[in-house]
Structures are given as C-alpha cells and as structure tokens.
Design an enzyme around this catalytic site. Structure first.
Site, PDB file in Angstrom:
ATOM      1  N   GLU A   1      38.298  39.924  43.924  1.00 32.24           N
ATOM      2  CA  GLU A   1      37.227  41.260  43.369  1.00 32.24           C
ATOM      3  C   GLU A   1      36.249  40.322  44.418  1.00 32.24           C
ATOM      4  O   GLU A   1      35.297  40.936  44.284  1.00 32.24           O
ATOM      5  CB  GLU A   1      37.517  41.821  42.624  1.00 32.24           C
ATOM      6  CG  GLU A   1      37.399  40.871  41.392  1.00 32.24           C
ATOM      7  CD  GLU A   1      38.529  39.861  41.141  1.00 32.24           C
ATOM      8  OE1 GLU A   1      38.030  39.530  40.033  1.00 32.24           O
ATOM      9  OE2 GLU A   1      39.117  40.149  41.404  1.00 32.24           O
TER      10      GLU A   1
ATOM     11  N   CYS B   1      44.891  36.589  37.704  1.00 31.06           N
ATOM     12  CA  CYS B   1      44.774  35.283  36.677  1.00 31.06           C
ATOM     13  C   CYS B   1      45.237  35.304  35.462  1.00 31.06           C
ATOM     14  O   CYS B   1      46.559  35.259  35.476  1.00 31.06           O
ATOM     15  CB  CYS B   1      43.005  34.951  36.605  1.00 31.06           C
ATOM     16  SG  CYS B   1      42.823  33.659  36.243  1.00 31.06           S
TER      17      CYS B   1
ATOM     18  N   HIS C   1      41.200  35.619  42.597  1.00 34.55           N
ATOM     19  CA  HIS C   1      40.389  36.527  41.954  1.00 34.55           C
ATOM     20  C   HIS C   1      39.935  37.547  43.928  1.00 34.55           C
ATOM     21  O   HIS C   1      39.283  36.992  44.413  1.00 34.55           O
ATOM     22  CB  HIS C   1      39.154  36.184  41.708  1.00 34.55           C
ATOM     23  CG  HIS C   1      39.350  35.240  40.502  1.00 34.55           C
ATOM     24  ND1 HIS C   1      39.103  36.724  39.257  1.00 34.55           N
ATOM     25  CD2 HIS C   1      39.615  34.723  39.662  1.00 34.55           C
ATOM     26  CE1 HIS C   1      39.547  35.652  38.163  1.00 34.55           C
ATOM     27  NE2 HIS C   1      39.305  34.614  38.370  1.00 34.55           N
TER      28      HIS C   1
END
Length: 753
Positions: free
Chosen positions: A244, A156, A242
């Site tokens: 994650e 990001c 993202h």
C-alpha cells in the site's frame, strides 16, 4: 477576492438535500459493520455515477447478471472489508483500494465471519499491526473468516496470522527487516501478474515465517525469509511487505491484481465530490453554532478554514492564528499577510509566554479515593519529546479557551476546528483512526485533552479522512494559491520538536557494544579479514543480518573508502515494525568528499538499522572525520538562545532552497538542532564544558506522508544547493558541525521528535 468567489460559487452548488438525516437510523444494537455503513453512505455512487455500469470493465450484456449477483450490493457497489490489526498504514490500504475503484470499509480484526457474510463483502484484507501473532494479548479474530470462500490478502501481520492459522509457525528471528528491500516473487502468481521477479518493497517486521503452513506455498522471498505465500486450494494470499505504500514500487499493481485478477472486481465504485461531502458533514455537525478555527497558515488548516467558510459563511467562523513562540523566522507575520490576502479574517494571538511556561496536568486518586491533579515541570525545562508534544497540544486548547472568553463566546456553543489529517491520528494511535495502533508520536492536535473534547462532540475535523496530497487537491479545487497549497509542512509544535533537548548523554548498557558493532560495519573489509569468525560476534552479527550481495557491497565500500562511524549519545524517534522506537543515531564521516559516495551512503544507511536494532537513524557529518567516540552532550532546553540558533539556521537553509526553486521538489525539510559538540579538545574536556550544538538537514520526499526517502544529493538535490546550505549554516554562531540525515521512513520518522 477570486478565492472567496470560488468559495461562494462552490457553496451555492452544494445540494443541501444530498444526504438524508441519519440520526433516526441509529439503533442501540448496531453491529460494527452497520455503524460503518452509516458512516460511509456519503461515499456511495450518485445517480450520474451509476453510468459506471457501462464502464469498459464490464463486458457487454453482463449488466443484468451483475446486478442480480448475490456477491454485489443492491446499489451495484463492490466492497472490500479491511480488518484492522493496528497498522500504521491501515488507512493507506483503504485509500489505495478506493483509488482502484473498489469501495472499502475498515473494521476491527475481531469482526465476525457472520457480520462479513451478512454484508456481502467481495474480499477481505487483513492489515499489518504492532503485535506478534504469538503474543498473549494479540488481537482476536474469528477463524471462520477463512471459511467464507472469499479471497483474502494478509499484509505483514496478516500474512503471519494466515500462516499460523493454517498450521505454520511464526517466530522472532535474528534478522529484523525495516526499510526498502529487493525481494524475489513468483511472477506466475495472479498476485504478481505482469510484474518482474525482483521487486523493491517495504518490509517492517521482527517476526518471520519459521515453518510454512502445510497447505500453503511460498511465492515471495527475501533471502531465506518467506515474504509472500498462497493457500494451495483457496484464493488466500499473504505478503510480508506493504504493497500500500510508495516504497513498494509496484505495490499498487499488486493490489490491482488482487482486486481484479483474484477477486474479479469490476471497478464499480467512485467517490462523490469530496468537497461537497465535507461541507455536508460540517453543516450536519455544527448546526447553527459558531466555529473557532485554529489556523497555522499551512495547507491543512487553510483548506479546513476554506471548507468552514464555504459551509457556514465567514460570520460564523472565528479564525485564529496562535504564535506559540516556536515559529520560524517572521513566520507569523507572513502567515497573517497571506491569509488576509485570501480574504480570511484572522486574529493573531501571541501566546509565547503561556507555551514556554505551560505545564501538563496529571490526575491521580489519593488513598481516600479523592481525585486530585498535579502539575508537571514547565515546558522550558522538559526534555521528553512526548511530554513536549502533550504540553504544547494542551496549551493550544487552553489559549483557545481564553480567546473565547475575550470574545464573549461560550465554550458550550462553539466548536473547535482543526486541520487534523489521517496520518496524525494514526501516529498518535487515536481510536478515530485505529483501535490497535501503537503511539509513534503524539501530535499536538491529538492529545488527551483534545480527545476529551472529541468525546464531548466539540471538535470538528473535516480533513481527518484525508492524506496530505488529497488535501492539496482539495486546495486546488478551492482555487488557493500554489504557494499555500504546496507549502512545506511545518508541525504545530513548531521548532520545539526540532530541538533535541537533553541534560545528560544517553549512554545505556548496550552503548559500547552497539558502537563496536557500528565500527565493524564501517570497516567491514578490515574486520572480516583480520578477525577469526569464531571470535568476532560483531562480524557474525553482520553476516547473519545481511545477504551475500549486501556483504559484498560492504566489503567493496569499506575497502575503497575509509569510513568513520560513531554512535551519538542522543535519541531520535522512529517507527520500526509498526511500533515506536526511541533509539540511537549513527554518525558517518570520512576524509573523502561525499560527492561521489551519496548513493553508497544511502544504501549503507538502510543496512545499519537492520543490523543494529538499537539504531533508527543514520547521518553524514560534514567537516572531515569524527575519529573518537562522542560521549558528551551540551545541556539543551527550549530557551531563547537555543531557539534563536535553530531559527537562524532554518531560515538560511530554506532561503537557499527557495533561491534554487527547490521548494516544490522536496516534500519537507526539517532543520534539527542536536546537543552535540564535535571536535572537543580531550585535554580540556574536564575543565571546559560542552557549549556548542550541531544542525541536521533532514530532507524528505514522499507522496503519502506515511513513508518516504531522503533526497539523494546529486539526484534529487543538486550538490551545489546542499553545499551552499552547509556553508551558510556552518557560519551561524554556536554551531559545531552540519549533518545530513540519510534515513528513509521507516525506520526514521520525518521529524526527529
């Protein structure tokens, strides 16, 4: 009890000498890296775990070479440094890397290249963050980190930093992306090895790549927006999304590819028993003192107390359950029974009056330099969600201090224990979790008062490195009953933050324009057919903010279904682009039964906040169309009758969930009371005040509790169950209508406040 036997057995197995005293190692001039090394030494491999050297991931005959390789630490651990730019999901990156058997350490983005080189990290990950890389006060970084020859992954904000560093341009475009999107990726890239060329990912950004750096190639796209890049000559990658979080469906595979395909890691890291680690930390910090454990009955505080019992023994733990007056129906009595059944001695403190009348203290200096304090309004007359959270958090500590006095215990010789989790600290922008994150909402266990106690070293939070599902694993290790381990989370402030308190409608300058834009989205087929594009700024805004496929979806949906959309004059808390939003709620309704529309409604709810940046939440209104604008609210405060209405609605909804064995299938289900009275007679409005309120069912499905989706009726939640809940709640006195929250997180938070 069996549970206590498990505790004592665990206690006896803990090696009291498993960790040396590190206090003598602390030197005044330690670098951030050195401080983190001391903080993470408990996570290094045990002797038994050194057997991982013989893991199949390490080729036969390579062991000696690996041990001598300068890129590895002397103990064989591979380490990745995560440079924190203030991400809401920063600690989730850390957790995912560790899940993939690589040690990770979080440091500020300002960490120097020299420090990174000295510590022999294998790779660098740059987190997301709330700032723009073009901001004057953007987080500082050392440009030399890109010249170390280490693989880099920017996430990001990290992608934007990489692009700008290498000569590209980043700017704020017309399109803002917050939510789950389908993007294209170059599956030939190492980062996307073995993945399909279309991926569902979480995007949360306002800035985008305007001009790609000359030395970089795009390897991912969302329409015309670059969502992934790679440096042509170096192993430097960036992703705008993202990887994650759960909403990026193959995000863990992408991180695995980065660590193993790009960084050539071998998976040499594993955690020691985390239960033993927590127990050792408690003993080290508490010494011979006693601990006051504030216990709600949820899994977090119960596991926290279990750890304290195991580490210190029951005689040194004072467990207290505080009834703040905002509990669910029969909540406190049920909590006490369940905890006593586990063998936990709990003191019940009824502090309803202290909370209702609690006030926030403000410090200020007079013109002559004297420090004075003033008191804000009492909680029962407060409408600001942040103010409510601050008052409740501070009152918890004040009540706890009163309990200490009653028990003749000195505040200086006792610790306060809380079941604070990592997401709480991240959303509160606590320096414990991140020194750059923006406040999304202040958690009651992380107010300024609590932070002051932390500075004095009087707060112990053994679960502050854990996420919800990790705490549940720990609870199972302790042998706690499943009804406690998998109990749906209930916030410390209780129903107080599930009542949207308002005195007047929130109608700002942009209300009418936003409502018009919302109406054109809900009637896109008609608006795009009958209005010349040149004279319709709203239709143009919709087209600029959506792809051709999304526009086709809107055309088909609004052609076959007559949807009504109206902006509600209330605010809800959300998270958009790693920052807090406090924005409007969009309400959808129709003459048509929604049973066959839920999938389309969920998709529409993702599009609306992206097109209308002033909206962070979308709801469905049961009971037929809401044809006209809603521009009034029922004045609402935390009064006994208001709380009674919500308490009854919540009890009915949860009972339906229990009867259908759905408790463990829905991660969380806040029931929210909003100050909106629908269906008012226009002719009587001037003389009869708005008096009813409406109830929102907010289902939430997640594993990381940082991101998640609403339960889709007919898919995650049987239609019969939802219909039964709606019918039960609708019969509660004073309820105008029942609504269903369609919003994922982001852009809407789990709780409305």
């Amino acid at each position: 009890t069996l549970w206590l036997q498990t505790i004592w057995a665990s206690k006896s197995q803990v090696n009291m000498d498993m960790e040396t005293d590190v206090s003598h190692e602390l030197e005044p001039e330690l670098s951030p890296v050195a401080v983190q090394k001391i903080g993470t030494k408990r996570r290094r491999m045990s002797n038994e775990q050194q057997e991982v050297w013989k893991s199949p991931r390490v080729d036969e005959g390579q062991e000696n070479q690996l041990a001598l390789n300068g890129d590895f630490n002397s103990d064989g651990a591979e380490r990745v440094v995560i440079l924190d730019a203030g991400a809401q999901f920063g600690k989730v990156i850390d957790r995912r890397v560790r899940e993939l058997s690589v040690e990770s350490i979080m440091l500020p983005l300002s960490c120097t290249a020299e420090e990174i080189k000295k510590e022999k990290f294998n790779a660098i990950i740059i987190s997301g963050g709330p700032n723009s890389v073009n901001d004057v006060d953007a987080p500082s970084y050392d440009p030399a980190i890109f010249d170390l020859g280490l693989p880099v992954l920017g996430i990001c904000y990290g992608l934007q930093l990489i692009n700008k560093h290498f000569g590209g341009a980043v700017g704020k475009g017309a399109v803002r992306e917050d939510g789950q999107f389908l993007v294209s990726v170059d599956e030939k890239s190492k980062l996307f090895h073995s993945l399909e060329d279309k991926q569902h990912v979480l995007l949360t950004h306002g800035d985008s790549v305007e001009a790609l750096a000359p030395s970089c190639d795009a390897i991912g796209w969302s329409g015309s927006i670059v969502t992934a890049l790679k440096h042509r000559e170096r192993e430097i990658y960036g992703v705008q999304f993202h990887p994650e979080v759960d909403l990026t469906e193959h995000g863990l595979d992408m991180l695995r590819n980065f660590l193993y395909k790009v960084c050539d890691c071998h998976g040499l890291y594993s955690w020691k028993n985390r239960q033993e680690e927590c127990i050792a930390q408690i003993r080290e910090k508490v010494g011979n003192s006693k601990v006051l454990s504030l216990i709600s009955g949820g899994v977090d505080s119960t596991v926290c107390t279990a750890l304290l019992y195991s580490a210190l023994g029951r005689d040194r733990v004072v467990a207290v359950h505080i009834d703040n007056g905002f509990m669910r129906k029969s909540e406190s009595s049920n909590v006490i029974k369940s905890l006593e059944a586990l063998g936990i001695d709990v003191k019940l403190e009824n502090a309803s009056y202290q909370f209702y009348s609690g006030r926030r203290e403000y410090s200020y200096r007079t013109s002559d330099g004297k420090l004075k304090t003033s008191l804000g309004p009492p909680l029962h007359s407060v409408t600001s969600p942040e103010e409510k959270r601050h008052i409740i958090g501070d009152t918890f500590i004040k009540v706890a201090n009163n309990i200490l006095e009653e028990l003749n215990l000195s505040q200086e010789n006792i610790f306060f224990a809380q079941g604070t989790l990592r997401p709480d600290l991240i959303e509160s922008a606590s320096e414990v979790a991140s020194n750059k994150a923006h406040v999304i909402k202040t958690h009651h266990n992380d107010t300024e008062f609590v932070r002051e106690l932390r500075k004095k070293g009087r707060v112990i939070e053994p679960l502050s490195e854990f996420h919800k599902d990790e705490v549940r694993v720990l609870g199972e290790e302790f042998g706690l009953p499943k009804d406690i381990v998998y109990r749906q989370p209930f916030p410390g402030p209780g129903l107080a933050i599930r009542v949207i308190c308002q005195k007047e409608p929130h109608i700002r300058d942009e209300f009418i324009a936003t409502n018009s834009l919302l109406s054109d989205i809900a009637d896109f087929h008609q608006a795009s057919q009958t209005t010349a594009p040149s004279s319709s700024p709203f239709v143009q805004t919709i087209k600029q903010s959506t792809t051709s496929l999304e526009q086709e979806f809107l055309l088909q949906l609004t052609e076959k279904t007559k949807l009504f959309a109206t902006l509600l004059p209330i605010y809800s808390v959300g998270v958009q682009g790693d920052t807090r939003s406090y924005s409007y709620v969009a309400a959808l309704s129709s003459n048509k039964d929604p049973a066959s529309m839920w999938l389309d409604l969920m998709k529409l709810a993702k599009l609306i906040p992206r097109i209308c940046h002033n909206i962070n939440r979308v709801v469905w209104v049961f009971g037929g169309p809401v044809p006209g604008p809603v521009q009034e609210v029922t004045p609402t405060y935390l009064t006994s009758n208001v709380l009674a209405t919500l308490r009854q609605a919540d009890a009915l909804a949860m009972e339906v969930l229990r009867e259908h064995n759905m408790i463990m299938r829905i991660s969380q289900m806040p029931v929210v009371l909003i100050p909106v009275h629908f269906d008012r007679d226009p002719l009587r409005r001037p003389i009869v005040p708005s008096c009813k309120r409406s109830v929102v069912i907010r289902t939430f499905i997640t594993s990381d509790y940082m991101t998640g989706i609403p339960a889709t009726p007919g898919k995650h939640l049987p239609l019969q169950v939802l219909e039964e809940m709606v019918q039960c709640i609708q019969r509660v006195s004073g309820v105008s209508r029942v609504l269903y929250d369609l919003t994922p997180k982001p852009p809407g938070t789990t709780e409305w406040e």
